[in-house]
Design an enzyme around this catalytic site. Structure first.
Site, PDB file in Angstrom:
ATOM      1  N   ASP A  72      -9.572   5.697  -1.693  1.00 36.96           N
ATOM      2  CA  ASP A  72      -8.445   6.305  -2.412  1.00 36.96           C
ATOM      3  C   ASP A  72      -9.005   7.063  -3.624  1.00 36.96           C
ATOM      4  O   ASP A  72     -10.223   7.180  -3.773  1.00 36.96           O
ATOM      5  CB  ASP A  72      -7.410   5.235  -2.822  1.00 36.96           C
ATOM      6  CG  ASP A  72      -7.948   4.302  -3.903  1.00 36.96           C
ATOM      7  OD1 ASP A  72      -9.166   4.323  -4.183  1.00 36.96           O
ATOM      8  OD2 ASP A  72      -7.137   3.543  -4.482  1.00 36.96           O
ATOM      9  N   GLU A 123       0.829  -1.206   0.000  1.00 42.71           N
ATOM     10  CA  GLU A 123       0.000   0.000   0.000  1.00 42.71           C
ATOM     11  C   GLU A 123       0.861   1.254   0.000  1.00 42.71           C
ATOM     12  O   GLU A 123       0.565   2.223  -0.690  1.00 42.71           O
ATOM     13  CB  GLU A 123      -0.949   0.010   1.205  1.00 42.71           C
ATOM     14  CG  GLU A 123      -2.066  -1.008   1.119  1.00 42.71           C
ATOM     15  CD  GLU A 123      -2.942  -0.823  -0.120  1.00 42.71           C
ATOM     16  OE1 GLU A 123      -3.020   0.300  -0.646  1.00 42.71           O
ATOM     17  OE2 GLU A 123      -3.529  -1.815  -0.570  1.00 42.71           O
ATOM     18  N   TYR A 156      -6.573   5.831   4.987  1.00 47.38           N
ATOM     19  CA  TYR A 156      -6.640   4.917   3.851  1.00 47.38           C
ATOM     20  C   TYR A 156      -5.810   3.645   4.113  1.00 47.38           C
ATOM     21  O   TYR A 156      -6.314   2.517   4.007  1.00 47.38           O
ATOM     22  CB  TYR A 156      -6.158   5.602   2.547  1.00 47.38           C
ATOM     23  CG  TYR A 156      -5.875   4.571   1.495  1.00 47.38           C
ATOM     24  CD1 TYR A 156      -6.923   3.962   0.825  1.00 47.38           C
ATOM     25  CD2 TYR A 156      -4.571   4.125   1.257  1.00 47.38           C
ATOM     26  CE1 TYR A 156      -6.684   2.944  -0.076  1.00 47.38           C
ATOM     27  CE2 TYR A 156      -4.323   3.119   0.363  1.00 47.38           C
ATOM     28  CZ  TYR A 156      -5.374   2.519  -0.308  1.00 47.38           C
ATOM     29  OH  TYR A 156      -5.144   1.504  -1.175  1.00 47.38           O
TER      30      TYR A 156
END
Ligand code: SF4
Length: 350
Positions: free
Chosen positions: A134, A33, A116
């Site tokens: 996102d 990520e 996020y």
């Protein structure tokens, strides 16, 4: 409900095979990520593999030096991501004995992890119902539900967040989150979304009203600022002078060359008149070699206009600070350098 079911069905037939999708290991999810923030999958993939090879566990990442971590990140940009990753790994190693925290709030408390990334780790690794939001998700929700609140405003963020919390599939949050991001990325693309083959077409507001080109809305348009970097590439037989960027600025703790920043592009005569130049050279025993090499480098919020002045000098005339190192040219590849410097070095050797 239909929305969630539809995108999960779509995902099951269209998803890409990506290495981090085969694991629920929170360390690998986190790494992927962070690498994928601001980076395309194709560019991030080799970095992910190299990083995992070099630092297979959180503890190994925590034990590495910052130089090593930055070196493995070299070329990806946004280097604060790597520094935060390293910092958080140390925290996990000491506070949780190397075991990744499984509570959303604990995950969110780690350096560099925002809502996020925390939602991604909490859902993908621990199957907790926290929606990821996102850029792909903002775009899809904005178009499908016809929401014109700016996605970069406080109210807009709140509105999208509430909607995302209502939509998440509580029974399979991990798959739902993967699906919504993948859908936004592959189907509801930023420009020219693939509406013709979209399973959501009949209920999509943007499609029905012809608004796909104007949604999502952003309130601010950031114009990148211009900066002028004059690099002194000081060579002394086989040695070159490098500078570690210790200040709070872009590329912190990476290496470049002694630098004089100015408000416009300079020629050699103008460079000599800069105070910053005199701070580096204490005497006049230097000479310029040829014309400066000019390279333009685009960052998200800054345009760097770099001029590389190649010089010969005797080093005892240079005021060497703690952040400078004199290094053999052949050893340059062991230093973490920004991509701009890498581009110049390629130019230097060819
Ligand atoms: S119909 Fe078009 S705009 Fe609407 S969700 Fe599908 S791809 Fe996106």
């Amino acid at each position: 409900v239909d929305f969630s079911k539809n995108i999960i069905r779509w995902y099951n037939t269209h998803k890409r095979d990506l290495p981090w999708r085969e694991t629920s290991d929170p360390y690998l999810v986190w790494l992927s990520e962070v690498i994928l923030q601001q980076t395309r999958v194709e560019q991030g993939l080799p970095y992910f593999h190299r990083f995992v090879d070099a630092f297979p566990t959180v503890d190994e990442l925590a034990a590495a030096s910052e130089d090593e971590v930055l070196k493995h990140w070299q070329g990806l940009g946004y280097y604060s991501r790597a520094r935060n990753l390293h910092h958080a790994a140390k925290e996990i190693s000491s506070r949780w004995k190397g075991k990744f925290p499984s509570d959303y709030k604990d995950i969110l408390s780690l350096k560099g992890i925002g809502t996020y990334t925390a939602a991604a780790i909490a859902s993908f690794s621990f199957n907790l119902p926290h929606p990821v939001i996102d850029g792909n998700v903002y775009r899809l929700l904005s178009r499908y539900f016809g929401i014109s609140s700016p996605i970069d405003s406080t109210n807009g963020r709140k509105e999208f967040s509430e909607l995302a919390h209502r939509l998440i599939d509580l029974e399979q949050p991990a798959i739902y989150n993967q699906a919504i991001m993948e859908f936004g990325s592959l189907q509801c693309k930023p420009s020219s979304p693939d509406c013709g083959s979209c399973p959501l077409m009949h209920s999509c507001v943007a499609f029905k009203k012809g608004l796909t080109g104007s949604l999502p809305v952003k309130s601010k348009k950031m114009k990148p600022s211009d900066r002028y970097f004059n690099y002194l590439v000081i060579l002394d037989s086989e040695n070159i002078l490098l500078n570690r960027r210790v200040k709070q600025d872009i590329w912190k703790n990476m290496y470049d060359f002694p630098l004089v920043e100015s408000s416009s592009e300079l020629n050699t005569t103008q460079l000599l008149q800069q105070d910053g130049f005199r701070d580096i050279f204490t005497a006049d025993s230097f000479s310029f070699e040829g014309q400066p090499v000019r390279l333009k480098h685009q960052l998200t919020h800054q345009t760097i206009h770099a001029s590389f002045f190649r010089m010969q000098s005797r080093h005892h005339d240079i005021s060497i600070t703690d952040s400078m190192v004199q290094e053999d040219v052949s050893r340059l590849s062991s230093y973490a350098v920004p991509r701009l410097i890498e581009k110049y070095l390629n130019f230097l050797v060819t």
